[in-house]
Write a protein that holds these residues in place. Structure first.
Motif, PDB file in Angstrom:
ATOM      1  N   THR A 156      -4.880  -2.902  -2.864  1.00 54.64           N
ATOM      2  CA  THR A 156      -4.459  -3.678  -1.693  1.00 54.64           C
ATOM      3  C   THR A 156      -5.630  -4.434  -1.080  1.00 54.64           C
ATOM      4  O   THR A 156      -5.501  -5.612  -0.722  1.00 54.64           O
ATOM      5  CB  THR A 156      -3.832  -2.746  -0.639  1.00 54.64           C
ATOM      6  OG1 THR A 156      -2.773  -1.997  -1.236  1.00 54.64           O
ATOM      7  CG2 THR A 156      -3.276  -3.543   0.522  1.00 54.64           C
ATOM      8  N   TRP A 186       0.822  -1.204   0.000  1.00 55.55           N
ATOM      9  CA  TRP A 186       0.000   0.000   0.000  1.00 55.55           C
ATOM     10  C   TRP A 186       0.862   1.262   0.000  1.00 55.55           C
ATOM     11  O   TRP A 186       0.635   2.174  -0.803  1.00 55.55           O
ATOM     12  CB  TRP A 186      -0.919   0.007   1.222  1.00 55.55           C
ATOM     13  CG  TRP A 186      -1.670   1.290   1.361  1.00 55.55           C
ATOM     14  CD1 TRP A 186      -2.693   1.740   0.589  1.00 55.55           C
ATOM     15  CD2 TRP A 186      -1.407   2.329   2.324  1.00 55.55           C
ATOM     16  NE1 TRP A 186      -3.106   2.985   1.011  1.00 55.55           N
ATOM     17  CE2 TRP A 186      -2.336   3.368   2.072  1.00 55.55           C
ATOM     18  CE3 TRP A 186      -0.505   2.462   3.375  1.00 55.55           C
ATOM     19  CZ2 TRP A 186      -2.366   4.530   2.833  1.00 55.55           C
ATOM     20  CZ3 TRP A 186      -0.537   3.628   4.132  1.00 55.55           C
ATOM     21  CH2 TRP A 186      -1.466   4.637   3.855  1.00 55.55           C
ATOM     22  N   VAL A 187       1.867   1.325   0.867  1.00 57.77           N
ATOM     23  CA  VAL A 187       2.711   2.518   0.952  1.00 57.77           C
ATOM     24  C   VAL A 187       3.481   2.724  -0.344  1.00 57.77           C
ATOM     25  O   VAL A 187       3.544   3.848  -0.880  1.00 57.77           O
ATOM     26  CB  VAL A 187       3.687   2.418   2.144  1.00 57.77           C
ATOM     27  CG1 VAL A 187       4.660   3.590   2.129  1.00 57.77           C
ATOM     28  CG2 VAL A 187       2.924   2.387   3.458  1.00 57.77           C
ATOM     29  N   THR A 227       1.542   9.089  -6.246  1.00 60.29           N
ATOM     30  CA  THR A 227       1.718  10.450  -5.755  1.00 60.29           C
ATOM     31  C   THR A 227       2.854  11.166  -6.473  1.00 60.29           C
ATOM     32  O   THR A 227       2.730  12.330  -6.872  1.00 60.29           O
ATOM     33  CB  THR A 227       1.988  10.442  -4.237  1.00 60.29           C
ATOM     34  OG1 THR A 227       0.897   9.793  -3.567  1.00 60.29           O
ATOM     35  CG2 THR A 227       2.121  11.843  -3.695  1.00 60.29           C
ATOM     36  N   GLY A 244      -3.406   8.799  -4.840  1.00 60.39           N
ATOM     37  CA  GLY A 244      -2.574   7.659  -4.483  1.00 60.39           C
ATOM     38  C   GLY A 244      -3.211   6.804  -3.411  1.00 60.39           C
ATOM     39  O   GLY A 244      -3.167   5.569  -3.468  1.00 60.39           O
ATOM     40  N   LEU A 245      -3.831   7.455  -2.430  1.00 57.95           N
ATOM     41  CA  LEU A 245      -4.492   6.737  -1.341  1.00 57.95           C
ATOM     42  C   LEU A 245      -5.647   5.884  -1.863  1.00 57.95           C
ATOM     43  O   LEU A 245      -5.741   4.690  -1.559  1.00 57.95           O
ATOM     44  CB  LEU A 245      -5.003   7.735  -0.312  1.00 57.95           C
ATOM     45  CG  LEU A 245      -5.828   7.169   0.845  1.00 57.95           C
ATOM     46  CD1 LEU A 245      -4.968   6.266   1.713  1.00 57.95           C
ATOM     47  CD2 LEU A 245      -6.431   8.295   1.678  1.00 57.95           C
ATOM     48  N   ILE A 246      -6.511   6.473  -2.676  1.00 60.52           N
ATOM     49  CA  ILE A 246      -7.688   5.749  -3.186  1.00 60.52           C
ATOM     50  C   ILE A 246      -7.273   4.614  -4.105  1.00 60.52           C
ATOM     51  O   ILE A 246      -7.769   3.485  -3.996  1.00 60.52           O
ATOM     52  CB  ILE A 246      -8.623   6.729  -3.927  1.00 60.52           C
ATOM     53  CG1 ILE A 246      -9.194   7.757  -2.954  1.00 60.52           C
ATOM     54  CG2 ILE A 246      -9.755   5.978  -4.614  1.00 60.52           C
ATOM     55  CD1 ILE A 246      -9.924   8.909  -3.621  1.00 60.52           C
ATOM     56  N   TYR A 264      -1.837  13.061  -3.158  1.00 63.85           N
ATOM     57  CA  TYR A 264      -1.904  12.170  -1.998  1.00 63.85           C
ATOM     58  C   TYR A 264      -3.247  11.431  -1.969  1.00 63.85           C
ATOM     59  O   TYR A 264      -3.298  10.231  -1.678  1.00 63.85           O
ATOM     60  CB  TYR A 264      -1.732  12.965  -0.705  1.00 63.85           C
ATOM     61  CG  TYR A 264      -0.308  13.350  -0.381  1.00 63.85           C
ATOM     62  CD1 TYR A 264       0.687  12.378  -0.231  1.00 63.85           C
ATOM     63  CD2 TYR A 264       0.046  14.684  -0.212  1.00 63.85           C
ATOM     64  CE1 TYR A 264       1.991  12.743   0.061  1.00 63.85           C
ATOM     65  CE2 TYR A 264       1.355  15.057   0.097  1.00 63.85           C
ATOM     66  CZ  TYR A 264       2.317  14.073   0.222  1.00 63.85           C
ATOM     67  OH  TYR A 264       3.611  14.424   0.519  1.00 63.85           O
ATOM     68  N   ALA A 265      -4.333  12.137  -2.284  1.00 67.25           N
ATOM     69  CA  ALA A 265      -5.667  11.527  -2.256  1.00 67.25           C
ATOM     70  C   ALA A 265      -5.818  10.479  -3.353  1.00 67.25           C
ATOM     71  O   ALA A 265      -6.335   9.380  -3.113  1.00 67.25           O
ATOM     72  CB  ALA A 265      -6.737  12.613  -2.407  1.00 67.25           C
ATOM     73  N   HIS A 287       1.150   3.803  -3.146  1.00 67.78           N
ATOM     74  CA  HIS A 287       0.699   5.161  -2.865  1.00 67.78           C
ATOM     75  C   HIS A 287       1.740   6.179  -3.307  1.00 67.78           C
ATOM     76  O   HIS A 287       1.422   7.199  -3.941  1.00 67.78           O
ATOM     77  CB  HIS A 287       0.418   5.290  -1.364  1.00 67.78           C
ATOM     78  CG  HIS A 287      -0.163   6.604  -0.966  1.00 67.78           C
ATOM     79  ND1 HIS A 287      -0.255   7.008   0.350  1.00 67.78           N
ATOM     80  CD2 HIS A 287      -0.669   7.630  -1.695  1.00 67.78           C
ATOM     81  CE1 HIS A 287      -0.805   8.215   0.404  1.00 67.78           C
ATOM     82  NE2 HIS A 287      -1.055   8.606  -0.820  1.00 67.78           N
ATOM     83  N   THR A 327      -4.287   2.927  -4.441  1.00 67.61           N
ATOM     84  CA  THR A 327      -3.572   1.796  -3.836  1.00 67.61           C
ATOM     85  C   THR A 327      -4.378   1.077  -2.789  1.00 67.61           C
ATOM     86  O   THR A 327      -4.218  -0.125  -2.607  1.00 67.61           O
ATOM     87  CB  THR A 327      -2.269   2.265  -3.194  1.00 67.61           C
ATOM     88  OG1 THR A 327      -2.059   3.618  -3.443  1.00 67.61           O
ATOM     89  CG2 THR A 327      -1.091   1.540  -3.729  1.00 67.61           C
ATOM     90  N   LEU A 328      -5.219   1.815  -2.075  1.00 64.17           N
ATOM     91  CA  LEU A 328      -6.084   1.171  -1.085  1.00 64.17           C
ATOM     92  C   LEU A 328      -7.029   0.197  -1.768  1.00 64.17           C
ATOM     93  O   LEU A 328      -7.295  -0.895  -1.255  1.00 64.17           O
ATOM     94  CB  LEU A 328      -6.876   2.235  -0.320  1.00 64.17           C
ATOM     95  CG  LEU A 328      -7.547   1.787   0.988  1.00 64.17           C
ATOM     96  CD1 LEU A 328      -6.522   1.237   1.962  1.00 64.17           C
ATOM     97  CD2 LEU A 328      -8.309   2.949   1.606  1.00 64.17           C
TER      98      LEU A 328
END
Length: 317
Positions: A163, A105-106, A113, A155-157, A152-153, A109, A159-160
């Motif tokens: 994952t 995930w990291v 990003t 990448g978060l959505i 950041y948002a 992300h 990869t989350l």
């Protein structure tokens, strides 16, 4: 009982093959090389962040984006680098199920990003070159914050989603990941069910995000090149090209590496090649970025020189 134990182990632990599945006779040399690269990456990017934060002359949108790019490079190196260094000496490279999910995930992300940070920097160069009179109005503090929060948002959505879908699949053995970290395709290859939906989702989302960031960069630089070529003075054109050359170099290296990683089929031979390409992205690019932006950027070099002269003055005093 044996089947239940096997399921429990494969559910809570994975084994990494590492850079190679053979014990290397030059482990100390490999360890020292990767340790040097990791330390240079860490110190170089942290120095860039501190320099931008301390020097008020660098409190501009482009350096605001650059500081976040350096932060992303620190995170991408630190989430994998220390474990990779440890695994050089460890025969059984074990990572927990949840640790693998967190690493995937990291890392994912940060990849997404960074692509959009480079797109934001390209848009900033476009605004500064093509609309200099409106630059301060367009690139306001609010817009800059949005151009940082947005990557950041996304990448978060992105990869989350990958994952969550990947680690809800059943993993009932084998549990050996043919990589030196938890990358998505090697992990999916271990699932004991059909993963076509996951791969299709990866193709759609990665393709959409890659095309979007790529189009922003491409369109921005088309306008930048047209604006620069319209400058009558040869010295002016050279200075303008030199100003954005560092960003263009970073974009070319990152996008080229990610392109080769993504287009290769997932055969075992190509997975081994992908290890080298992933190593280039994880170790080499984060180390090169601060060097590219410092050595090819007059403002950063001047700021660094002022800082060194101030330190020298304080020592002599």
């Amino acid at each position: 009982m044996d089947h239940r134990n096997q399921t429990l182990v494969t559910k809570f632990f994975f084994f990494l093959v590492g850079l190679t599945n053979h014990r290397h006779p030059y482990q100390i040399v490999l360890f020292l090389i990767f340790l040097f690269v990791y330390l240079v990456t860490l110190l170089g990017n942290l120095e860039m962040i501190i320099l931008i934060w301390m020097d008020s002359r660098l409190h501009t949108p482009v350096y605001f984006f650059l500081s976040h790019l350096s932060l992303a490079d620190v995170c991408s190196s630190s989430v994998i680098g220390p474990e990779m260094l440890t695994d050089i000496y460890v025969e059984k490279k074990v990572i927990s199920f949840f640790g693998c999910a967190a690493q995937l995930w990291v890392f994912g992300h940060i990849v997404v990003t960074e692509c959009f940070f480079l797109a934001a920097m390209a848009y900033d160069w476009y605004t500064a070159t093509c609309k200099p009179l409106l630059y301060t109005l367009i690139m306001s503090q609010q817009v800059c914050v949005q151009l940082v929060v947005g990557p950041y948002a996304m990448g978060l959505i992105s990869t989350l989603t990958h994952t969550a879908f990947a680690f809800h699949l059943p993993y009932c053995g084998p549990n050996i990941i043919n990589h030196f970290f938890c990358d998505l395709l090697p992990v999916l290859s271990l699932a004991c069910t059909d993963t076509q939906v996951n791969k299709f989702l990866l193709f759609i989302m990665a393709g959409a995000l890659g095309v979007l960031s790529g189009v922003i960069i491409l369109v921005s630089y088309i306008h930048i090149v047209i604006a620069i070529l319209s400058i009558r003075s040869a010295d002016g054109r050279c200075e303008a090209f030199s100003t954005c050359s560092s960003h263009l170099t970073a974009v070319s290296i990152l996008c080229g590496t990610l392109f080769f990683i993504c287009v290769r089929p997932s055969s075992s031979f190509c997975l081994d090649i992908n290890k080298v390409e992933s190593l280039f992205y994880i170790a080499v690019i984060p180390m090169l970025n601060p060097l590219i932006y410092s050595l090819r950027n007059k403002e950063v070099k001047d700021s660094l020189r002022r800082k060194l002269e101030r330190k020298k003055f304080l020592i002599n005093k």
